[in-house]
Design a protein around this motif. Structure first.
Motif, PDB file in Angstrom:
ATOM      1  N   LEU A 339       0.814  -1.209   0.000  1.00 44.21           N
ATOM      2  CA  LEU A 339       0.000   0.000   0.000  1.00 44.21           C
ATOM      3  C   LEU A 339       0.847   1.258   0.000  1.00 44.21           C
ATOM      4  N   MET A 340       1.944   1.255   0.752  1.00 45.74           N
ATOM      5  CA  MET A 340       2.813   2.427   0.778  1.00 45.74           C
ATOM      6  C   MET A 340       3.442   2.676  -0.599  1.00 45.74           C
ATOM      7  N   LEU A 341       3.736   1.603  -1.327  1.00 43.61           N
ATOM      8  CA  LEU A 341       4.306   1.750  -2.665  1.00 43.61           C
ATOM      9  C   LEU A 341       3.313   2.370  -3.647  1.00 43.61           C
ATOM     10  N   MET A 342       2.019   2.241  -3.350  1.00 43.36           N
ATOM     11  CA  MET A 342       0.987   2.751  -4.255  1.00 43.36           C
ATOM     12  C   MET A 342       0.654   4.220  -4.028  1.00 43.36           C
ATOM     13  N   VAL A 343       1.076   4.765  -2.902  1.00 37.07           N
ATOM     14  CA  VAL A 343       0.659   6.124  -2.549  1.00 37.07           C
ATOM     15  C   VAL A 343       1.117   7.134  -3.589  1.00 37.07           C
ATOM     16  N   PRO A 345       2.454   6.873  -6.885  1.00 42.24           N
ATOM     17  CA  PRO A 345       1.873   6.825  -8.240  1.00 42.24           C
ATOM     18  C   PRO A 345       0.381   7.119  -8.261  1.00 42.24           C
ATOM     19  N   GLY A 346      -0.349   6.632  -7.265  1.00 41.81           N
ATOM     20  CA  GLY A 346      -1.782   6.880  -7.218  1.00 41.81           C
ATOM     21  C   GLY A 346      -2.097   8.357  -7.054  1.00 41.81           C
ATOM     22  N   GLN A 347      -1.413   9.016  -6.117  1.00 42.95           N
ATOM     23  CA  GLN A 347      -1.649  10.438  -5.885  1.00 42.95           C
ATOM     24  C   GLN A 347      -1.247  11.275  -7.096  1.00 42.95           C
ATOM     25  N   LEU A 348      -0.135  10.914  -7.741  1.00 41.91           N
ATOM     26  CA  LEU A 348       0.296  11.662  -8.922  1.00 41.91           C
ATOM     27  C   LEU A 348      -0.747  11.612 -10.033  1.00 41.91           C
ATOM     28  N   ILE A 349      -1.329  10.422 -10.223  1.00 40.10           N
ATOM     29  CA  ILE A 349      -2.355  10.270 -11.268  1.00 40.10           C
ATOM     30  C   ILE A 349      -3.521  11.217 -11.011  1.00 40.10           C
ATOM     31  N   PHE A 350      -3.982  11.283  -9.770  1.00 41.23           N
ATOM     32  CA  PHE A 350      -5.163  12.092  -9.476  1.00 41.23           C
ATOM     33  C   PHE A 350      -4.841  13.577  -9.393  1.00 41.23           C
ATOM     34  N   VAL A 351      -3.652  13.920  -8.901  1.00 36.68           N
ATOM     35  CA  VAL A 351      -3.262  15.332  -8.851  1.00 36.68           C
ATOM     36  C   VAL A 351      -3.194  15.910 -10.262  1.00 36.68           C
ATOM     37  N   TYR A 352      -2.565  15.156 -11.179  1.00 37.33           N
ATOM     38  CA  TYR A 352      -2.454  15.666 -12.544  1.00 37.33           C
ATOM     39  C   TYR A 352      -3.770  15.571 -13.308  1.00 37.33           C
ATOM     40  N   THR A 353      -4.639  14.632 -12.916  1.00 37.27           N
ATOM     41  CA  THR A 353      -5.982  14.588 -13.504  1.00 37.27           C
ATOM     42  C   THR A 353      -6.757  15.840 -13.112  1.00 37.27           C
ATOM     43  N   ILE A 354      -6.672  16.213 -11.836  1.00 35.96           N
ATOM     44  CA  ILE A 354      -7.326  17.437 -11.359  1.00 35.96           C
ATOM     45  C   ILE A 354      -6.765  18.662 -12.074  1.00 35.96           C
ATOM     46  N   SER A 355      -5.447  18.700 -12.235  1.00 34.28           N
ATOM     47  CA  SER A 355      -4.807  19.819 -12.913  1.00 34.28           C
ATOM     48  C   SER A 355      -5.242  19.887 -14.378  1.00 34.28           C
ATOM     49  N   TYR A 356      -5.322  18.716 -15.030  1.00 31.38           N
ATOM     50  CA  TYR A 356      -5.712  18.667 -16.447  1.00 31.38           C
ATOM     51  C   TYR A 356      -7.151  19.128 -16.637  1.00 31.38           C
ATOM     52  N   LEU A 357      -8.030  18.740 -15.702  1.00 37.88           N
ATOM     53  CA  LEU A 357      -9.441  19.130 -15.787  1.00 37.88           C
ATOM     54  C   LEU A 357      -9.678  20.559 -15.303  1.00 37.88           C
ATOM     55  N   LYS A 358      -8.589  21.193 -14.815  1.00 42.50           N
ATOM     56  CA  LYS A 358      -8.678  22.552 -14.265  1.00 42.50           C
ATOM     57  C   LYS A 358      -9.710  22.631 -13.146  1.00 42.50           C
ATOM     58  N   PRO A 366       6.692  21.751  -8.634  1.00 38.15           N
ATOM     59  CA  PRO A 366       7.487  20.686  -8.008  1.00 38.15           C
ATOM     60  C   PRO A 366       7.493  20.750  -6.485  1.00 38.15           C
ATOM     61  N   ILE A 367       7.584  21.951  -5.913  1.00 40.34           N
ATOM     62  CA  ILE A 367       7.606  22.050  -4.452  1.00 40.34           C
ATOM     63  C   ILE A 367       6.239  21.672  -3.874  1.00 40.34           C
ATOM     64  N   PHE A 368       5.168  21.995  -4.614  1.00 37.90           N
ATOM     65  CA  PHE A 368       3.836  21.578  -4.166  1.00 37.90           C
ATOM     66  C   PHE A 368       3.740  20.055  -4.148  1.00 37.90           C
ATOM     67  N   ILE A 369       4.208  19.416  -5.223  1.00 35.78           N
ATOM     68  CA  ILE A 369       4.169  17.950  -5.303  1.00 35.78           C
ATOM     69  C   ILE A 369       4.951  17.323  -4.151  1.00 35.78           C
ATOM     70  N   LEU A 370       6.140  17.859  -3.867  1.00 38.56           N
ATOM     71  CA  LEU A 370       6.991  17.305  -2.810  1.00 38.56           C
ATOM     72  C   LEU A 370       6.294  17.361  -1.452  1.00 38.56           C
ATOM     73  N   ILE A 371       5.777  18.525  -1.100  1.00 36.93           N
ATOM     74  CA  ILE A 371       5.163  18.692   0.228  1.00 36.93           C
ATOM     75  C   ILE A 371       3.832  17.935   0.308  1.00 36.93           C
ATOM     76  N   TYR A 372       3.068  17.952  -0.772  1.00 37.79           N
ATOM     77  CA  TYR A 372       1.798  17.220  -0.793  1.00 37.79           C
ATOM     78  C   TYR A 372       2.030  15.714  -0.617  1.00 37.79           C
ATOM     79  N   MET A 373       3.058  15.184  -1.302  1.00 37.34           N
ATOM     80  CA  MET A 373       3.351  13.757  -1.199  1.00 37.34           C
ATOM     81  C   MET A 373       3.821  13.378   0.206  1.00 37.34           C
ATOM     82  N   CYS A 374       4.569  14.265   0.844  1.00 37.80           N
ATOM     83  CA  CYS A 374       4.986  13.992   2.227  1.00 37.80           C
ATOM     84  C   CYS A 374       3.768  13.873   3.137  1.00 37.80           C
ATOM     85  N   ALA A 375       2.800  14.773   2.934  1.00 36.82           N
ATOM     86  CA  ALA A 375       1.576  14.724   3.737  1.00 36.82           C
ATOM     87  C   ALA A 375       0.800  13.437   3.460  1.00 36.82           C
ATOM     88  N   ALA A 376       0.711  13.041   2.187  1.00 34.55           N
ATOM     89  CA  ALA A 376      -0.037  11.839   1.814  1.00 34.55           C
ATOM     90  C   ALA A 376       0.624  10.578   2.369  1.00 34.55           C
TER      91      ALA A 376
END
Length: 440
Positions: A339-343, A345-358, A366-376
């Motif tokens: 489950l930890m290995l999935m966090v 790639p899974g979060q990246l897929i949805f973060v960029y999906t949200i970004s793509y859909l605006k 990049p700094i947002f991704i880093l800090i967001y992933m640490c929280a996740a």
């Protein structure tokens, strides 16, 4: 299935209505035959289990995205604009209904591993459908009452027509959604066993995915139909509420007489209500955070949803393991790693999906991704650790984790996710990664 509280024994009634003592490490069939589990959770092929879980998480995540997009559309309907309490009802009803469907999925997955679906499918289906009908209708009514109170107190005005519409919409939505989703979840678990897929890996995320979207669609449609007759026909909402009041004791009686669901009916109420209270605390934190950082809202849905689903899968697998007498250490280490290995790639897929859909209000830097992933990652690690100790603790107390663990875990997922996401946005603002959407 009954587990007596305060000790480590189980009792079930066989066909002659005689009670049989059961070891906590070997769950017997109703006819007193012992059947070893067909899938040793700790000995699964890690790659196969990982693929099964990851695909189900993707489905759940896209279900959440679809529900968010649907909410963005229906919030402009007349019923949502003229009766704002309906909007208040949405998160409470979706959260409570999601817990009921996910506990059903966990419970049925355990029965599947124990071989009960092969010989006792009919009583399992009837008992569990009646159980979730009883729980859903009552929970739907409570959620409507909470929405009425939250809408009434700030304004100091009580509208009986709005209250009737909310109660009738919530009760009918809960009843229909529970029946449809219950049948779908049972079908998913039966089919997964036929094709040798571990239902513990896929059932709870699918329940979460379908639950939000189906419940929101039904609520919006039913509330809109009832709104058209608002003020001219109060009889229809009243009849729907009365029908719900009759359905609760009738279905509760059937579930109470069913050996497979009697314990769940007894144990299931406190976790669901407690989960609502914990989630409400997270809601208060969310309200404060969103007022300062607009971008939190859409990412809150993703981090809370993925974290809660991962904790639910872990709890479902561990509960099955305890029921079938396997060693708990194996599922804790193996499942946690998967489950930890999935966090990320899974979060990246949805973060960029949200970004793509605006759909978001925050620049994905990049700094947002880093800090967001640490929280996740921190959220999921804490949830998996809590899940392990909570399930084992409930088992030792004589409670069935299938009935009690998931509402606490999903609520804690909401609380931790919202808190950590708020901290992440505060850090981003403090270190200078400011844009207009972070509150600059």
């Amino acid at each position: 299935m009954n587990r007596s509280k305060g000790n480590n024994s189980r009792t079930v009634k066989d066909s002659n209505s005689t009670e049989t003592e059961m070891s906590p490490n070997a769950y017997r069939l109703i006819n007193n035959e012992e059947k070893p589990p067909d899938i040793q959770i700790g000995k699964e092929n890690s790659w196969i289990a990982g693929v099964q879980m990851f695909v189900s998480f993707l489905l759940a995540g896209f279900g959440m995205v679809a529900a968010s997009l649907l909410l963005d559309v229906v919030q402009h309907w007349d019923v949502f604009v003229q009766v704002p309490e309906v909007y208040i009802l949405v998160p409470a009803l979706l959260g409570l209904k999601g817990n009921l469907e996910m506990t059903l999925a966990s419970r049925m997955s355990t029965h599947a591993h124990l071989g009960h679906l092969d010989k006792h499918l009919k009583p399992l289906v009837v008992g569990n459908l009646c159980l979730i009908q009883c729980q859903a209708v009552l929970v739907g009514f409570l959620a409507a009452m909470a929405a009425v109170a939250m809408g009434w107190i700030p304004r100091g005005e009580f509208d009986i027509h709005h209250a009737m519409l909310l109660c009738a919409s919530s009760v009918l939505t809960a009843s229909l959604a529970s029946f449809v989703l219950g049948l779908i979840m049972i079908g998913v678990i039966v089919v997964s066993k036929k094709v040798n897929i571990n239902p513990d890996n896929i059932a709870t995320p699918i329940a979460a995915s379908l639950g939000d979207l189906t419940t929101l669609a039904l609520l919006s449609w039913i509330a809109s139909l009832l709104f058209k007759s608002l003020g001219t026909n109060i009889l229809l909402p009243a009849l729907l509420i009365i029908a719900g009041a009759v359905l609760v004791p009738a279905c509760g009686y059937v579930a109470w007489k069913n050996n497979f669901t009697k314990q769940a009916l007894d144990e299931g109420w406190i976790p669901v209500i407690s989960g609502m209270v914990i989630s409400s605390t997270g809601g208060l934190i969310l309200g404060y955070t969103v007022s300062n950082y607009k971008g939190v809202a859409v990412f809150q849905l993703v981090i809370n949803g993925i974290g809660g689903n991962m904790a639910a899968v872990h709890a479902s697998r561990l509960s099955t393991l305890l029921h079938t007498g396997q060693k708990e250490e194996s599922v804790f280490s193996n499942t946690t790693k998967l489950l930890m290995l999935m966090v990320i790639p899974g979060q990246l897929i949805f973060v960029y999906t949200i970004s793509y859909l605006k759909a978001g209000h925050t620049s994905v830097t990049p700094i947002f991704i880093l800090i967001y992933m640490c929280a996740a990652l921190l959220q999921v690690l804490l949830l998996l650790t809590i899940s392990h100790y909570l399930v084992v603790w409930m088992w030792k107390l004589g409670l069935d984790p299938d009935n009690s663990a998931i509402p606490y875990l999903t609520a804690l997922g909401d609380l931790l996710g919202t808190t950590l996401l708020g901290i992440a946005f505060h850090i981003l603002f403090a270190i200078g990664d400011k844009d207009s959407d972070l509150g600059d």
